[in-house]
Design an enzyme around this catalytic site. Structure first.
Site, PDB file in Angstrom:
ATOM      1  N   ASP A  13       0.815  -1.218   0.000  1.00 62.14           N
ATOM      2  CA  ASP A  13       0.000   0.000   0.000  1.00 62.14           C
ATOM      3  C   ASP A  13       0.847   1.266   0.000  1.00 62.14           C
ATOM      4  O   ASP A  13       0.448   2.288   0.557  1.00 62.14           O
ATOM      5  CB  ASP A  13      -0.968   0.020   1.203  1.00 62.14           C
ATOM      6  CG  ASP A  13      -1.775  -1.247   1.300  1.00 62.14           C
ATOM      7  OD1 ASP A  13      -2.252  -1.708   0.255  1.00 62.14           O
ATOM      8  OD2 ASP A  13      -1.914  -1.784   2.410  1.00 62.14           O
ATOM      9  N   LYS A  16       2.362   2.044  -5.059  1.00 64.82           N
ATOM     10  CA  LYS A  16       3.111   1.501  -6.207  1.00 64.82           C
ATOM     11  C   LYS A  16       2.351   1.694  -7.512  1.00 64.82           C
ATOM     12  O   LYS A  16       2.951   1.965  -8.540  1.00 64.82           O
ATOM     13  CB  LYS A  16       3.373  -0.003  -6.027  1.00 64.82           C
ATOM     14  CG  LYS A  16       4.361  -0.355  -4.960  1.00 64.82           C
ATOM     15  CD  LYS A  16       4.545  -1.836  -4.841  1.00 64.82           C
ATOM     16  CE  LYS A  16       3.311  -2.577  -4.385  1.00 64.82           C
ATOM     17  NZ  LYS A  16       2.822  -2.281  -3.031  1.00 64.82           N
ATOM     18  N   GLY A  40      -4.433  -4.706  -4.102  1.00 64.82           N
ATOM     19  CA  GLY A  40      -5.461  -3.807  -4.625  1.00 64.82           C
ATOM     20  C   GLY A  40      -4.848  -2.450  -4.865  1.00 64.82           C
ATOM     21  O   GLY A  40      -4.154  -1.919  -4.008  1.00 64.82           O
ATOM     22  N   HIS A  41      -5.023  -1.936  -6.076  1.00 63.87           N
ATOM     23  CA  HIS A  41      -4.485  -0.619  -6.378  1.00 63.87           C
ATOM     24  C   HIS A  41      -5.609   0.220  -6.969  1.00 63.87           C
ATOM     25  O   HIS A  41      -6.429  -0.291  -7.713  1.00 63.87           O
ATOM     26  CB  HIS A  41      -3.440  -0.651  -7.494  1.00 63.87           C
ATOM     27  CG  HIS A  41      -2.431  -1.732  -7.389  1.00 63.87           C
ATOM     28  ND1 HIS A  41      -1.640  -1.912  -6.304  1.00 63.87           N
ATOM     29  CD2 HIS A  41      -2.052  -2.662  -8.303  1.00 63.87           C
ATOM     30  CE1 HIS A  41      -0.804  -2.909  -6.544  1.00 63.87           C
ATOM     31  NE2 HIS A  41      -1.051  -3.395  -7.736  1.00 63.87           N
ATOM     32  N   GLN A 217       2.228  -6.010  -2.882  1.00 59.50           N
ATOM     33  CA  GLN A 217       2.594  -6.027  -1.452  1.00 59.50           C
ATOM     34  C   GLN A 217       3.936  -5.297  -1.247  1.00 59.50           C
ATOM     35  O   GLN A 217       4.225  -4.379  -1.986  1.00 59.50           O
ATOM     36  CB  GLN A 217       2.644  -7.462  -0.896  1.00 59.50           C
ATOM     37  CG  GLN A 217       1.273  -8.122  -0.778  1.00 59.50           C
ATOM     38  CD  GLN A 217       0.803  -8.787  -2.055  1.00 59.50           C
ATOM     39  OE1 GLN A 217       1.561  -9.443  -2.748  1.00 59.50           O
ATOM     40  NE2 GLN A 217      -0.453  -8.636  -2.393  1.00 59.50           N
ATOM     41  N   THR A 232       2.980 -12.334   3.486  1.00 56.15           N
ATOM     42  CA  THR A 232       2.217 -13.023   2.449  1.00 56.15           C
ATOM     43  C   THR A 232       3.059 -14.222   1.994  1.00 56.15           C
ATOM     44  O   THR A 232       4.139 -14.472   2.536  1.00 56.15           O
ATOM     45  CB  THR A 232       1.841 -12.057   1.296  1.00 56.15           C
ATOM     46  OG1 THR A 232       0.906 -12.716   0.442  1.00 56.15           O
ATOM     47  CG2 THR A 232       3.055 -11.604   0.486  1.00 56.15           C
ATOM     48  N   THR A 297      -7.853  -1.466  -0.374  1.00 54.52           N
ATOM     49  CA  THR A 297      -8.649  -1.533  -1.611  1.00 54.52           C
ATOM     50  C   THR A 297      -9.316  -2.898  -1.751  1.00 54.52           C
ATOM     51  O   THR A 297     -10.416  -3.018  -2.263  1.00 54.52           O
ATOM     52  CB  THR A 297      -7.736  -1.317  -2.847  1.00 54.52           C
ATOM     53  OG1 THR A 297      -6.936  -0.172  -2.602  1.00 54.52           O
ATOM     54  CG2 THR A 297      -8.518  -1.115  -4.102  1.00 54.52           C
TER      55      THR A 297
HETATM   56  P1  IMP Z   1      -2.422 -12.816   2.357  1.00 55.12           P
HETATM   57  O1  IMP Z   1      -1.497 -12.255   1.338  1.00 55.12           O
HETATM   58  O2  IMP Z   1      -3.869 -12.597   2.027  1.00 55.12           O
HETATM   59  O3  IMP Z   1      -2.097 -14.228   2.684  1.00 55.12           O
HETATM   60  O4  IMP Z   1      -2.193 -11.988   3.715  1.00 55.12           O
HETATM   61  C1  IMP Z   1      -0.988 -12.081   4.463  1.00 55.12           C
HETATM   62  C2  IMP Z   1      -0.646 -10.724   5.092  1.00 55.12           C
HETATM   63  O5  IMP Z   1      -0.300  -9.810   4.044  1.00 55.12           O
HETATM   64  C3  IMP Z   1      -1.808 -10.081   5.848  1.00 55.12           C
HETATM   65  O6  IMP Z   1      -1.279  -9.340   6.926  1.00 55.12           O
HETATM   66  C4  IMP Z   1      -2.401  -9.124   4.819  1.00 55.12           C
HETATM   67  O7  IMP Z   1      -3.093  -8.058   5.417  1.00 55.12           O
HETATM   68  C5  IMP Z   1      -1.142  -8.655   4.102  1.00 55.12           C
HETATM   69  N1  IMP Z   1      -1.390  -8.234   2.720  1.00 55.12           N
HETATM   70  C6  IMP Z   1      -1.622  -9.028   1.656  1.00 55.12           C
HETATM   71  N2  IMP Z   1      -1.790  -8.285   0.538  1.00 55.12           N
HETATM   72  C7  IMP Z   1      -1.627  -7.009   0.906  1.00 55.12           C
HETATM   73  C8  IMP Z   1      -1.652  -5.778   0.181  1.00 55.12           C
HETATM   74  O8  IMP Z   1      -1.832  -5.718  -1.040  1.00 55.12           O
HETATM   75  N3  IMP Z   1      -1.437  -4.646   0.919  1.00 55.12           N
HETATM   76  C9  IMP Z   1      -1.196  -4.689   2.249  1.00 55.12           C
HETATM   77  N4  IMP Z   1      -1.173  -5.808   2.957  1.00 55.12           N
HETATM   78  C10 IMP Z   1      -1.383  -6.979   2.300  1.00 55.12           C
END
Ligand code: IMP
Length: 429
Positions: A13, A16, A40-41, A217, A232, A297
């Protein structure tokens, strides 16, 4: 020809998408190299607001090849929605190419993610999809093109998945026939978009094209280098551009790290420079009254916020070998009398002062207390500024301090959500 990687320097977030969008103008190929529907962007242009999860936002420009790379994971229904929504907004998707090597998020991945999450995941099935990829139980996009192949794969994995769903999670099983029927239709849908990504990128390089690799991410969510286990399941760091796209490191010319000028995090896990959730400063940072406000997002979750953490940022610069920085949301600090930067940690357990982090695992980060340095704010509206000279000297000093501390030039400063709200200090392409 220039090959540039854009990656997040923090917890995702960082903005990017805006930076990718700015640079896409001069890129011929834009490649998303990891992650899936968890990202999400939002990109804001004169034509409106566009939401992206997997498709590179470069698709907003004509005549670009936008690739969803081999290192990504795809939930077909979700991606179809993204495609259809962009089409409804008048976007031409002819340049979209998807790698058949991408792994498919199956419905059981989402069920298991929701039932067994321990890190505050986005609930999009990302962890279980990458787990099955590593376990060699995954289903790839090219498997959806042949009934024979899909059935063979399902016969190998579905009984085990159903057993886990029923016996461990007390959830419903899936039948092979229902999955085959639905996923072959998905295969048909994606057929026109399937691309020969590896050879296309090879030819792009031979033809001296500009290539932009886009990470999702951020560094601190990286499966190896992030605040493990609160991460992640993929490789957002710049090195992931190679393993997630099908190119080697020798073709990369520049690696740009995107950092927000404060910190945010969604999901669980340590966050040393975090502000109390309801503090005045946190509320101000989180809700700056524009579409940049700090809500996820993908999930709509309110983000945790804190001051810029130079210790983690320095770590990110090293892990990614960033050659330059894009600093976003500088305007969010417009109305602060005082701005803080975390310049060191005090390890509560050992009494050690840390300025250079050896690793960012949660076990270490949760022992760290932030040491802040304060600076006077500029207390002046810079929202939308387009030139370095128009910035108040205190804002310039803040940017220069970040650059000096990270020993890396700031190439771009972003002062608002629109393309025009940008200051270029160096040419990237
Ligand atoms: P997952 O990617 O859904 O497995 O989530 C694992 C961790 O990464 C969690 O803390 C999510 O909130 C974080 N996370 C995953 N995708 C994003 C992103 O695009 N932005 C911010 N945090 C993310």
């Amino acid at each position: 020809m220039v090959c540039v990687v854009i990656s997040g320097g923090q917890w995702g977030d960082e903005g990017k998408a805006k930076i990718t969008d700015l640079l896409s103008d001069k890129a011929d190929f834009i490649v998303r190299y990891q992650g899936g529907a968890n990202a999400g962007h939002t990109v804001s242009t004169k034509e409106g607001l566009f939401k992206f999860h997997l498709i590179p936002s470069g698709i907003l420009f004509d005549n670009k090849t936008c690739i969803i790379g081999p290192g990504t994971v795809i939930e077909p229904g979700f991606l179809i929605n993204e495609i259809e929504n962009l089409k409804k907004q008048g976007i031409n998707l002819q340049g979209l190419k998807i790698s058949g090597l991408a792994h498919i998020t199956m419905p059981w991945h989402i069920d298991i993610d929701k039932a067994a999450d321990t890190v505050g995941s986005t609930g999009k099935g990302i962890g279980p999809t990458y787990t099955d990829k590593a376990k060699r139980h995954g289903i790839q996009l090219h498997d959806l093109l042949s009934e024979k192949t899909l059935r063979e794969k399902l016969q190998r994995v579905l009984p085990k998945q159903n057993q886990a769903l029923q016996k461990i999670h007390n959830l419903n099983a899936y039948s092979e026939d229902e999955i085959v029927e639905k996923y072959l239709k998905y295969g048909e849908f994606f057929k026109p978009y399937l691309g020969d990504v590896i050879n296309d990128l090879y030819k792009a390089r031979k033809d001296e094209k500009n290539i932009l690799f886009e990470g999702a991410q951020g560094t601190l969510l990286d499966i190896t280098f992030g605040s493990y286990p609160y991460v992640t399941s993929s490789t957002p760091v710049s090195g992931g551009a190679c393993v997630g796209s099908g190119v080697g490191p020798t073709i990369i010319d520049k690696s740009i790290g995107v950092f927000k000028c404060f910190s945010t995090r969604v999901g669980d896990g340590p966050f040393p420079s975090e502000l109390a959730y309801d503090s005045q400063e946190a509320i101000k940072l989180r809700q700056d009254g524009t579409q940049w406000a700090e809500f996820g997002t993908t999930t709509g979750r309110m983000r945790r916020v804190g001051w810029f953490d130079a210790v983690l940022a320095k770590y990110a610069v090293r892990v990614n070998s960033f050659t330059g920085i894009a600093l976003t949301k500088l305007d969010t600090l417009d109305s602060f009398d005082e701005i803080n930067i975390c310049i060191a940690y005090l390890n509560k357990e050992t009494g050690e002062m840390i300025q250079e982090l050896p690793y960012a695992s949660s076990s270490l980060l949760s022992q760290c207390e932030p040491v802040f340095q304060s600076f006077p704010g500029w207390n002046e509206l810079i929202h939308g500024s387009k030139s370095w000279d128009s910035l108040p000297s205190k804002a310039q000093k803040y940017v220069e301090l970040i650059s000096r501390t990270l020993e890396t030039p700031v190439n771009i400063v972003s002062t608002g959500p629109d393309r025009e709200h940008s200051i270029f200090l160096d040419d990237i392409f």
